[in-house]
Design a protein around this motif. Structure first.
Motif, PDB file in Angstrom:
ATOM      1  N   TRP A  66       7.418   4.842   9.293  1.00  0.00           N
ATOM      2  CA  TRP A  66       9.222   3.741   9.839  1.00  0.00           C
ATOM      3  C   TRP A  66       9.608   5.398   8.449  1.00  0.00           C
ATOM      4  CZ3 TRP A  66       9.803   3.119   4.596  1.00  0.00           C
ATOM      5  CH2 TRP A  66       8.984   2.407   4.202  1.00  0.00           C
ATOM      6  N   GLU A  67      11.090   5.127   8.658  1.00  0.00           N
ATOM      7  CA  GLU A  67      12.037   5.774   7.201  1.00  0.00           C
ATOM      8  C   GLU A  67      12.701   5.136   7.203  1.00  0.00           C
ATOM      9  OE1 GLU A  67      14.642   9.239   9.226  1.00  0.00           O
ATOM     10  OE2 GLU A  67      12.452   9.567  10.236  1.00  0.00           O
ATOM     11  N   PHE A  68      13.594   5.068   6.186  1.00  0.00           N
ATOM     12  CA  PHE A  68      14.979   5.417   6.308  1.00  0.00           C
ATOM     13  C   PHE A  68      16.574   6.022   5.374  1.00  0.00           C
ATOM     14  CE2 PHE A  68      13.530   2.976   2.235  1.00  0.00           C
ATOM     15  CZ  PHE A  68      13.939   3.429   0.859  1.00  0.00           C
ATOM     16  N   ASP A  69      17.223   6.038   4.914  1.00  0.00           N
ATOM     17  CA  ASP A  69      18.315   6.483   4.756  1.00  0.00           C
ATOM     18  C   ASP A  69      17.912   6.281   3.052  1.00  0.00           C
ATOM     19  OD1 ASP A  69      20.048   9.137   5.136  1.00  0.00           O
ATOM     20  OD2 ASP A  69      21.357   7.064   5.704  1.00  0.00           O
ATOM     21  N   LEU A  70      18.141   8.026   2.446  1.00  0.00           N
ATOM     22  CA  LEU A  70      18.418   7.945   1.614  1.00  0.00           C
ATOM     23  C   LEU A  70      19.965   8.206   1.196  1.00  0.00           C
ATOM     24  CD1 LEU A  70      15.138   9.519   0.214  1.00  0.00           C
ATOM     25  CD2 LEU A  70      16.019   6.873  -0.049  1.00  0.00           C
ATOM     26  N   LYS A  71      20.529   9.293   2.107  1.00  0.00           N
ATOM     27  CA  LYS A  71      21.315   8.707   1.797  1.00  0.00           C
ATOM     28  C   LYS A  71      22.768   8.496   0.947  1.00  0.00           C
ATOM     29  CE  LYS A  71      22.484  11.863   5.718  1.00  0.00           C
ATOM     30  NZ  LYS A  71      21.000  11.547   6.182  1.00  0.00           N
ATOM     31  N   ASN A  72      23.056   6.755   2.283  1.00  0.00           N
ATOM     32  CA  ASN A  72      23.207   6.451   2.289  1.00  0.00           C
ATOM     33  C   ASN A  72      23.123   4.436   0.975  1.00  0.00           C
ATOM     34  OD1 ASN A  72      26.044   7.499   3.481  1.00  0.00           O
ATOM     35  ND2 ASN A  72      24.475   6.630   5.354  1.00  0.00           N
ATOM     36  N   TYR A 406      13.457   8.666   3.284  1.00  0.00           N
ATOM     37  CA  TYR A 406      12.338   8.364   2.555  1.00  0.00           C
ATOM     38  C   TYR A 406      11.120   7.580   4.205  1.00  0.00           C
ATOM     39  CZ  TYR A 406       9.526   4.859  -0.309  1.00  0.00           C
ATOM     40  OH  TYR A 406       7.994   4.865  -0.129  1.00  0.00           O
ATOM     41  N   MET A 407      10.313   8.680   3.472  1.00  0.00           N
ATOM     42  CA  MET A 407       9.498   8.230   5.103  1.00  0.00           C
ATOM     43  C   MET A 407       7.558   7.704   4.943  1.00  0.00           C
ATOM     44  SD  MET A 407      10.070  12.203   7.183  1.00  0.00           S
ATOM     45  CE  MET A 407       8.823  11.583   8.805  1.00  0.00           C
ATOM     46  N   HIS A 408       7.700   6.305   5.588  1.00  0.00           N
ATOM     47  CA  HIS A 408       5.732   6.195   4.942  1.00  0.00           C
ATOM     48  C   HIS A 408       5.543   6.145   6.487  1.00  0.00           C
ATOM     49  CE1 HIS A 408       3.863   2.414   5.563  1.00  0.00           C
ATOM     50  NE2 HIS A 408       3.562   2.198   3.802  1.00  0.00           N
ATOM     51  N   TYR A 409       4.788   6.045   6.603  1.00  0.00           N
ATOM     52  CA  TYR A 409       2.971   6.878   7.551  1.00  0.00           C
ATOM     53  C   TYR A 409       2.581   6.275   7.342  1.00  0.00           C
ATOM     54  CZ  TYR A 409       5.313  11.790   7.483  1.00  0.00           C
ATOM     55  OH  TYR A 409       5.479  12.822   8.094  1.00  0.00           O
ATOM     56  N   ALA A 410       1.585   5.484   8.548  1.00  0.00           N
ATOM     57  CA  ALA A 410       1.016   4.248   8.738  1.00  0.00           C
ATOM     58  C   ALA A 410      -0.484   4.620   8.546  1.00  0.00           C
ATOM     59  CB  ALA A 410       0.250   3.997  10.285  1.00  0.00           C
ATOM     60  N   SER A 411      -1.075   4.072   7.889  1.00  0.00           N
ATOM     61  CA  SER A 411      -2.988   4.134   7.221  1.00  0.00           C
ATOM     62  C   SER A 411      -3.680   3.935   8.339  1.00  0.00           C
ATOM     63  CB  SER A 411      -3.328   3.758   5.409  1.00  0.00           C
ATOM     64  OG  SER A 411      -2.240   3.508   4.374  1.00  0.00           O
ATOM     65  N   ASP A 412      -4.054   4.606   9.641  1.00  0.00           N
ATOM     66  CA  ASP A 412      -4.750   5.134  10.118  1.00  0.00           C
ATOM     67  C   ASP A 412      -5.612   5.886  10.942  1.00  0.00           C
ATOM     68  OD1 ASP A 412      -3.494   7.206  10.809  1.00  0.00           O
ATOM     69  OD2 ASP A 412      -2.190   6.883  11.882  1.00  0.00           O
ATOM     70  N   VAL A 413      -6.451   6.161   9.184  1.00  0.00           N
ATOM     71  CA  VAL A 413      -7.443   6.943   8.753  1.00  0.00           C
ATOM     72  C   VAL A 413      -8.748   6.341   8.510  1.00  0.00           C
ATOM     73  CG1 VAL A 413      -7.973   9.401   7.597  1.00  0.00           C
ATOM     74  CG2 VAL A 413      -6.263   9.384   9.507  1.00  0.00           C
ATOM     75  N   PRO A 414     -10.173   6.151   8.622  1.00  0.00           N
ATOM     76  CA  PRO A 414     -10.803   5.340   7.910  1.00  0.00           C
ATOM     77  C   PRO A 414     -11.036   6.656   6.627  1.00  0.00           C
ATOM     78  CG  PRO A 414     -11.533   5.352  10.444  1.00  0.00           C
ATOM     79  CD  PRO A 414     -10.105   7.068  10.167  1.00  0.00           C
ATOM     80  N   ALA A 415     -10.961   5.193   5.553  1.00  0.00           N
ATOM     81  CA  ALA A 415     -11.685   6.206   4.428  1.00  0.00           C
ATOM     82  C   ALA A 415     -13.105   6.508   4.726  1.00  0.00           C
ATOM     83  CB  ALA A 415     -11.113   4.307   2.957  1.00  0.00           C
ATOM     84  N   GLU A 416     -14.182   7.573   3.734  1.00  0.00           N
ATOM     85  CA  GLU A 416     -14.508   7.685   3.656  1.00  0.00           C
ATOM     86  C   GLU A 416     -15.581   7.133   2.842  1.00  0.00           C
ATOM     87  OE1 GLU A 416     -17.424  11.753   2.979  1.00  0.00           O
ATOM     88  OE2 GLU A 416     -15.584  12.118   3.424  1.00  0.00           O
TER      89      GLU A 416
END
Length: 461
Positions: A66-72, A406-416
């Motif tokens: 997801w993301e949200f606007d920082l400008k406002n 502000y951009m948040h990415y899903a954690s969808d990569v398995p950790a080694e």
């Protein structure tokens, strides 16, 4: 290199936002109507506690993109660590959950070897972890370098006086070859702008200056020797030799430029803060130098690598003078975690200062220098101690990226190597490096080291 006999910087007091009184005059009048893009790396050490830098709004889950606007955004919506960046919210792109998936050995040294290279770390003859490929700034610098200008400018804000060191290395020219950086403000100023303010007449070379001149001669001789030897080789051996000769040649050109100092042809030289011994004042002076160098098109790529700030400088002397031992290894002690949050708040203020300087310079087309710069702030490790997940990555300016987000990415990569709650990771930071290269004009770049990489989605809108 020492500056024995150099005249001190002028005694002008440091202004809180003191970029505007000298920088607008720096823009070169012959500059093209379409301003060039610049790349600036701000590299800091230690981890930044995630609970103190992350930003959230109601209904936004940690496991989705997801993301949200920082400008406002309201000022209260900015996290404790990033609060000093609020004034530049419309020019920020804050990326949450990027992870360095290449740092699997020792977090400090593996991270410095891979963070800006996006390539697997290598080991040198002693077994130490080193970069295995050029860092992204050096890849870009090699491709966009202008005739008669520096390919890149590397500076280090260090403790221990003018000739101190930065403990870790993030900028690499090639396999096992860390880029040298300048920590002495007087040396950096003279290399860029010639004589220091108030310096007149001829000055005899110091011992260190004579050594440096001799190094340049030796480098020229070595480059010629390598080229002669290359005619007797073929295949992979010749390729490796030519690569080494190219690195030597580039260093030689840097030293040639340094010998007399690149001359400013676009206006006033930057004013320097007097008696700069603190980390903040050293940073301020380097920020002004980089801004002037960008404005005058003396280089289009620069970096500032930071040593650690003394704990007493940000109100936590009671935890000991050494941040690494007193706070970074916090053992989940609340006071130490708070100390690390404030440690990174200092870096946020420094980054804000840098953005203010860049923003104060107007380009011929009416945009600002900041508008045409990708200013990347990235720390060596992530949110906790030796963990390289959830890197607090901030981009200022943009130069083509869609900022004010502000951009948040899903954690969808398995950790080694799953650890605690970090069993799945966010996107690789190498995707961001490729994205930056693409924005800087390297549209054909598709791998870092020998690893194919695709751009990070969502950065351009």
């Amino acid at each position: 290199m020492s500056m024995s006999g150099a005249v001190p910087f002028s005694r002008r007091a440091l202004m809180a936002a003191g970029a505007s009184y000298f920088l607008p005059s720096l823009v070169r009048t012959t500059q093209a109507a379409t301003p060039p893009k610049r790349l600036l790396i701000f590299f800091t050490i230690h981890g930044n506690p995630y609970p103190h830098w992350k930003m959230r709004r109601n209904g936004l889950a940690d496991d989705t993109t997801w993301e949200f606007d920082l400008k406002n955004a309201a000022q209260g919506e900015f996290s404790r660590t990033f609060a000093p960046l609020y004034e530049h919210r419309d020019k920020l792109l804050i990326l949450d959950t990027l992870s360095n998936q290449l740092s699997r050995y020792d977090a400090h040294y593996a991270s410095e070897a891979s963070l800006l290279t996006g390539a697997e770390p290598a080991r040198d003859a002693s077994g130490s972890l080193v970069g295995s490929a050029p860092s992204i700034d050096q890849i870009v610098a090699e491709r966009i370098r202008q005739p008669g200008a520096l390919g890149s400018l590397e500076l280090g804000v260090a403790t221990g006086g003018a000739n101190g060191t930065v403990p870790y290395k993030g900028i690499w020219q090639g396999r096992g070859v860390a880029m040298p950086y300048i920590v002495d403000q007087a040396v950096a100023f003279e290399r860029l702008f010639g004589r220091l303010p108030g310096q007149t007449g001829s000055t005899a070379l110091t011992r260190d200056q004579k050594i440096e001149k001799r190094r340049r001669v030796i480098l020229d001789e070595e480059r010629a020797r390598y080229r002669a030897l290359a005619t007797r080789l073929s295949g992979a051996d010749r390729t490796r030799l030519e690569s080494h000769a190219s690195m030597i040649g580039d260093l030689s050109e840097r030293l040639k430029a340094a010998e007399g100092g690149l001359q400013v042809s676009c206006g006033s030289k930057p004013e320097m803060a007097a008696g700069a011994r603190s980390m903040n004042l050293k940073f301020e002076n380097f920020a002004r130098m980089i801004t002037a160098a960008f404005a005058c098109d003396m280089t289009r790529v620069a970096s500032i690598q930071m040593a650690q700030t003394a704990s007493a400088d940000f109100g936590h002397a009671s935890l000991g003078g050494n941040v690494h031992g007193g706070m970074a290894h916090h053992g989940n002690v609340a006071s130490k975690i708070l100390g690390m949050s404030d440690y990174y708040r200092v870096h946020a203020q420094q980054f804000a200062t840098l953005l203010s300087h860049l923003r104060a310079v107007k380009e011929p087309d009416g945009s600002s220098l900041l508008d045409n710069t990708i200013a990347l702030w990235v720390p060596e490790i992530g949110s906790w101690v030796h963990q390289t997940k959830h890197l607090p990555v901030v981009i200022g300016g943009g130069a083509g990226f869609k900022v004010g987000r502000y951009m948040h990415y899903a954690s969808d990569v398995p950790a080694e190597v799953p650890t605690g709650s970090y069993r799945r990771l966010g996107p690789s930071h190498a995707k961001l490096l490729i994205s930056i290269a693409r924005q800087m004009g390297l549209t054909d770049l598709g791998q870092l080291g020998n690893i194919p990489v695709t751009p990070l989605p969502g950065l351009t809108g």
